[in-house]
Design an enzyme around this catalytic site. Structure first.
Site, mmCIF file in Angstrom:
data_model
loop_
_atom_site.group_PDB
_atom_site.id
_atom_site.type_symbol
_atom_site.label_atom_id
_atom_site.label_comp_id
_atom_site.label_asym_id
_atom_site.label_seq_id
_atom_site.Cartn_x
_atom_site.Cartn_y
_atom_site.Cartn_z
ATOM 1 N N SER A 8 0.827 -1.204 0.000
ATOM 2 C CA SER A 8 0.000 0.000 0.000
ATOM 3 C C SER A 8 0.860 1.251 0.000
ATOM 4 C CB SER A 8 -0.913 0.015 1.230
ATOM 5 O OG SER A 8 -1.526 1.281 1.317
ATOM 6 N N HIS A 31 -1.101 -1.186 -4.205
ATOM 7 C CA HIS A 31 -2.401 -0.877 -3.613
ATOM 8 C C HIS A 31 -2.504 0.636 -3.419
ATOM 9 C CE1 HIS A 31 -5.925 -2.006 -1.127
ATOM 10 N NE2 HIS A 31 -5.567 -1.002 -0.341
ATOM 11 N N ASP A 33 -4.813 3.587 -2.019
ATOM 12 C CA ASP A 33 -5.943 3.905 -1.144
ATOM 13 C C ASP A 33 -6.492 5.288 -1.480
ATOM 14 O OD1 ASP A 33 -6.129 1.611 0.650
ATOM 15 O OD2 ASP A 33 -4.147 2.220 1.365
ATOM 16 N N MET A 35 -9.151 8.014 -0.608
ATOM 17 C CA MET A 35 -10.024 8.410 0.512
ATOM 18 C C MET A 35 -10.556 9.820 0.270
ATOM 19 S SD MET A 35 -7.788 7.096 3.738
ATOM 20 C CE MET A 35 -6.933 5.506 3.740
ATOM 21 N N HIS A 64 -8.227 0.907 -4.122
ATOM 22 C CA HIS A 64 -9.186 0.672 -3.041
ATOM 23 C C HIS A 64 -9.906 1.989 -2.783
ATOM 24 C CE1 HIS A 64 -9.669 -0.316 1.559
ATOM 25 N NE2 HIS A 64 -10.819 -0.246 0.928
ATOM 26 N N MET A 66 -12.167 4.228 -0.913
ATOM 27 C CA MET A 66 -12.880 4.496 0.349
ATOM 28 C C MET A 66 -13.567 5.839 0.180
ATOM 29 S SD MET A 66 -9.951 3.019 2.846
ATOM 30 C CE MET A 66 -8.744 3.102 1.521
ATOM 31 N N MET A 135 -11.730 -6.017 5.202
ATOM 32 C CA MET A 135 -10.908 -5.076 5.966
ATOM 33 C C MET A 135 -10.594 -5.678 7.335
ATOM 34 S SD MET A 135 -10.266 -2.484 4.074
ATOM 35 C CE MET A 135 -9.377 -1.572 5.344
ATOM 36 N N ASP A 173 -6.739 -6.515 4.197
ATOM 37 C CA ASP A 173 -6.119 -5.195 4.196
ATOM 38 C C ASP A 173 -6.250 -4.573 5.581
ATOM 39 O OD1 ASP A 173 -5.162 -2.685 3.587
ATOM 40 O OD2 ASP A 173 -6.873 -2.102 2.343
HETATM 41 O O1 LIG Z 1 -7.079 0.746 3.264
HETATM 42 C C1 LIG Z 1 -6.233 0.902 4.122
HETATM 43 C C2 LIG Z 1 -6.511 1.728 5.333
HETATM 44 O O2 LIG Z 1 -7.817 2.178 5.279
HETATM 45 C C3 LIG Z 1 -4.962 0.185 3.974
HETATM 46 O O3 LIG Z 1 -4.694 -0.176 2.640
HETATM 47 C C4 LIG Z 1 -3.735 0.698 4.692
HETATM 48 O O4 LIG Z 1 -2.917 1.445 3.856
HETATM 49 C C5 LIG Z 1 -2.960 -0.476 5.198
HETATM 50 O O5 LIG Z 1 -1.905 -0.032 5.952
HETATM 51 P P1 LIG Z 1 -1.196 -0.976 7.029
HETATM 52 O O6 LIG Z 1 -2.254 -1.353 8.042
HETATM 53 O O7 LIG Z 1 -0.717 -2.178 6.257
HETATM 54 O O8 LIG Z 1 -0.117 -0.148 7.580
HETATM 55 FE FE LIG Z 2 -6.542 -0.248 1.415
#
Ligand SMILES: O=C(CO)[C@@H](O)[C@H](O)COP(=O)(O)O
Ligand SMILES: [Fe+2]
Length: 228
Positions: A8, A31, A33, A35, A64, A66, A135, A173
């Site tokens: 990520s 990955h 993210d 948001m 991903h 969100m 999640m 994740d």
């Molecule tokens: O979607 C998410 C958080 O919402 C993840 O993808 C985080 O980026 C994962 O980070 P780590 O918990 O592996 O540090």
């Molecule tokens: Fe994620």
């Protein structure tokens, strides 16, 4: 299917994204993210950055989302070059139509469940998806602790995938690290997102290899994977 690792970039240096992608050479996916500060209380990046990053790296992007209103936005991430697009079940108005649109545009369609969202109401939708994301933290931030209480949901989802004979990938994740990845693999996950456990290390590529080795060993001895 062989274990897949998706580092990520939430834990990477956003000013050096192309170089950070190179730093995990050998990873199966990157990955990303997304948001929007509405679906989750954090704000990251959007379509233009995904488009630039997809041109800058040969590693496919696992986006991903969100965000609220993924029905409107998810197709734009496919057009921006994402190889896989994950929307949240809690946010999608029409998940079947959206999954079909993502697939029709040429990406893998994936749906995510927050920790409090059960898998059972979505059993009949699984054939519409290429991946299901469970999640293992509350979405919004990297670096949180893995929620062990999600392991039964991973097991139940793996059982549904087997029961229906699906090719669906099962991603986890949140808090995935060398100390937790084996439990996830034993429970039935086969695609592993890791942010801080990769980019928080001096050698991110070595961290990917270590995670892959642990997950592969745990999968080999897992009951669900016999004949998989
Ligand atoms: O979607 C998410 C958080 O919402 C993840 O993808 C985080 O980026 C994962 O980070 P780590 O918990 O592996 O540090
Ligand atoms: Fe994620």
């Amino acid at each position: 299917m062989a274990v897949q690792i998706s580092p990520s970039i939430l834990s990477a240096d956003f000013a050096r994204l192309a170089a950070e992608a190179e730093a995990v050479d050998g990873a199966d996916w990157l990955h990303v993210d997304v948001m929007d500060n509405h679906f989750v209380p954090n704000l990251t990046l959007g379509v233009p950055i995904v488009e630039s990053l997809s041109k800058a790296t040969g590693t496919p992007l696992d986006c991903h989302l969100m965000i609220e209103d993924p029905d409107r936005w998810a197709p734009q991430y496919v057009e921006a070059g994402a190889g896989s697009v994950t929307f949240h079940a809690e946010a999608a108005a029409a998940p079947v139509r959206l999954a079909r649109e993502i697939r029709a545009k040429g990406a893998r369609a994936s749906m995510a469940l927050k920790p409090a969202t059960p898998i059972e109401p979505y059993e009949d939708l699984l054939p519409e998806l290429d991946m299901l994301l469970i999640m293992t933290v509350e979405p919004g931030f990297g670096g949180q602790s893995f929620l062990d209480i999600m392991l039964p949901k991973i097991r139940r989802t793996r059982e549904l995938i087997s029961k229906h004979g699906l090719e669906l990938w099962l991603q986890v994740d949140g808090g995935v690290a060398e100390s937790t990845i084996e439990r996830c693999a034993e429970a039935g996950a086969d695609v592993f997102v890791a942010g801080s456990a990769v980019y928080g290390k001096d050698d991110p590529a070595a961290a990917v290899r270590a995670l892959r080795a642990k997950a592969t060993d745990a999968t080999a001895s897992a009951a669900w994977a016999c004949g998989h």
